[in-house]
Design a protein around this motif. Structure first.
Motif, PDB file in Angstrom:
ATOM      1  N   SER A 157      20.852  19.263 -19.961  1.00 41.97           N
ATOM      2  CA  SER A 157      19.723  18.698 -20.706  1.00 41.97           C
ATOM      3  C   SER A 157      18.795  17.867 -19.826  1.00 41.97           C
ATOM      4  CB  SER A 157      20.238  17.832 -21.860  1.00 41.97           C
ATOM      5  OG  SER A 157      20.943  16.713 -21.367  1.00 41.97           O
ATOM      6  N   GLY A 158      19.114  17.746 -18.541  1.00 40.94           N
ATOM      7  CA  GLY A 158      18.251  17.009 -17.633  1.00 40.94           C
ATOM      8  C   GLY A 158      18.499  15.525 -17.581  1.00 40.94           C
ATOM      9  N   PHE A 209      16.230  27.483 -15.716  1.00 37.94           N
ATOM     10  CA  PHE A 209      15.850  27.786 -17.094  1.00 37.94           C
ATOM     11  C   PHE A 209      14.789  28.880 -17.052  1.00 37.94           C
ATOM     12  CE2 PHE A 209      12.944  26.871 -20.761  1.00 37.94           C
ATOM     13  CZ  PHE A 209      13.817  27.298 -21.758  1.00 37.94           C
ATOM     14  N   VAL A 255      15.010  24.062 -12.422  1.00 39.59           N
ATOM     15  CA  VAL A 255      14.687  22.811 -13.126  1.00 39.59           C
ATOM     16  C   VAL A 255      15.647  21.691 -12.721  1.00 39.59           C
ATOM     17  CG1 VAL A 255      13.667  24.020 -15.100  1.00 39.59           C
ATOM     18  CG2 VAL A 255      16.111  23.452 -15.139  1.00 39.59           C
ATOM     19  N   GLN A 310      13.578  14.493 -17.103  1.00 40.57           N
ATOM     20  CA  GLN A 310      14.101  14.839 -18.427  1.00 40.57           C
ATOM     21  C   GLN A 310      13.006  14.905 -19.485  1.00 40.57           C
ATOM     22  OE1 GLN A 310      16.832  11.984 -20.035  1.00 40.57           O
ATOM     23  NE2 GLN A 310      17.672  13.398 -21.526  1.00 40.57           N
ATOM     24  N   GLN A 314      10.211  16.081 -19.413  1.00 39.56           N
ATOM     25  CA  GLN A 314       9.448  17.322 -19.381  1.00 39.56           C
ATOM     26  C   GLN A 314      10.180  18.492 -20.039  1.00 39.56           C
ATOM     27  OE1 GLN A 314       7.902  18.323 -15.502  1.00 39.56           O
ATOM     28  NE2 GLN A 314       7.167  16.248 -15.105  1.00 39.56           N
ATOM     29  N   PHE A 315      11.459  18.293 -20.338  1.00 40.20           N
ATOM     30  CA  PHE A 315      12.259  19.414 -20.844  1.00 40.20           C
ATOM     31  C   PHE A 315      11.733  19.938 -22.178  1.00 40.20           C
ATOM     32  CE2 PHE A 315      14.806  19.100 -17.329  1.00 40.20           C
ATOM     33  CZ  PHE A 315      16.019  19.776 -17.408  1.00 40.20           C
ATOM     34  N   ILE A 339      13.045  23.185 -24.196  1.00 43.01           N
ATOM     35  CA  ILE A 339      14.436  22.760 -24.345  1.00 43.01           C
ATOM     36  C   ILE A 339      14.471  21.478 -25.181  1.00 43.01           C
ATOM     37  CG2 ILE A 339      16.544  22.021 -23.161  1.00 43.01           C
ATOM     38  CD1 ILE A 339      15.517  23.470 -20.660  1.00 43.01           C
TER      39      ILE A 339
END
Length: 256
Positions: free
Chosen positions: A59-60, A71, A76, A81, A83-84, A89
């Motif tokens: 999940s970053g 991804f 990535v 995070q 930007q996910f 996501i």
């Protein structure tokens, strides 16, 4: 399209040799796995197996100490995070994270507004038309439309978890990550959440960390088993159920 290219297009998320250390403690060690588009994949394992750490890498939230996360073919690994969500996501955490003093509808509207207006989350609603209608659509999807005017704090635990998922869906993700979505739920709430996850997976890829074996075996297309930070086994529920190593270290007589 070549067979390898077609196979690659079926993979939405991939980790290559991912490891994560905290000081001298190695929480993950060389975990390589692929997650297929449009599938429900569950990550299981005993306490301390590295499930939460792996979820946080996916999940970053954590950058891996080594290895690579991709991804849709894009690296990535070191993407921030925040930007996910804009990449497609979204995630829902083990601990419910809603605004208790806002109504159910307002919670989802805030999620929509944050996504639409990234740097001005509290812009007046009138300047962002259609948010209430979209919020109601998402509430209907997660089974909370009839609770839309209720304060979030007044919802039952299972309803709050569904609300959080509704907020995550505000970004219209192609990949939805769920961390222990049935934690603390009654059997009835668990069944409702299981049905919701299956429904959501018809239009997006779902990856979840879960410890309830009956749920995992009932809804998963694929299962990853972690043990001591390493990938012990992966496969269909039937394959994992019959895996001797998995039975020895995890399932055994505990399944219920």
């Amino acid at each position: 399209m070549t067979a390898s290219a077609n196979q690659s297009s079926q993979v939405i998320l991939r980790t290559n040799g991912v490891s994560k250390s905290f000081g001298k403690f190695k929480a993950l060690s060389n975990v390589s796995a692929e997650f297929n588009r449009g599938a429900i994949t569950s990550i299981i394992g005993p306490n301390g197996a590295g499930k939460s750490t792996y979820f946080n890498v996916l999940s970053g939230a954590f950058a891996p100490s080594a290895g690579r996360v991709e991804f849709e073919g894009r690296d990535v690994t070191n993407v921030p995070q925040h930007q996910f969500a804009h990449m497609g996501i979204a995630k829902s955490f083990q601990i419910t994270n809603v605004f208790p003093l806002l109504t159910t509808r307002e919670n989802v509207r805030v999620g929509l507004q944050a996504f639409v207006s990234r740097f001005d989350m509290w812009r007046p609603r009138a300047k962002l038309p259609g948010l209430v209608e979209k919020a109601d659509e998402l509430l209907a999807l997660v089974g909370l439309w009839d609770r839309r005017e209720r304060l979030a704090k007044e919802l039952a635990h299972g309803e709050q978890r569904a609300l959080e998922i509704g907020m995550a869906l505000a970004a219209n993700p192609r990949l939805l990550l769920l961390d222990e979505p049935t934690a603390g739920m009654s059997p009835e709430e668990t069944r409702v959440m299981m049905d919701l996850i299956v429904k959501l997976a018809k239009e997006r890829t779902v990856i979840l960390v879960e410890h309830k074996m009956k749920l995992v075996m009932g809804i998963s297309d694929r299962i990853l088993v972690l043990h001591h930070g390493e990938l012990l086994a992966q496969g269909t529920p039937a394959e994992v159920r019959q895996n001797d190593q998995v039975k020895r270290v995890y399932l055994g007589q505990r399944e219920h």
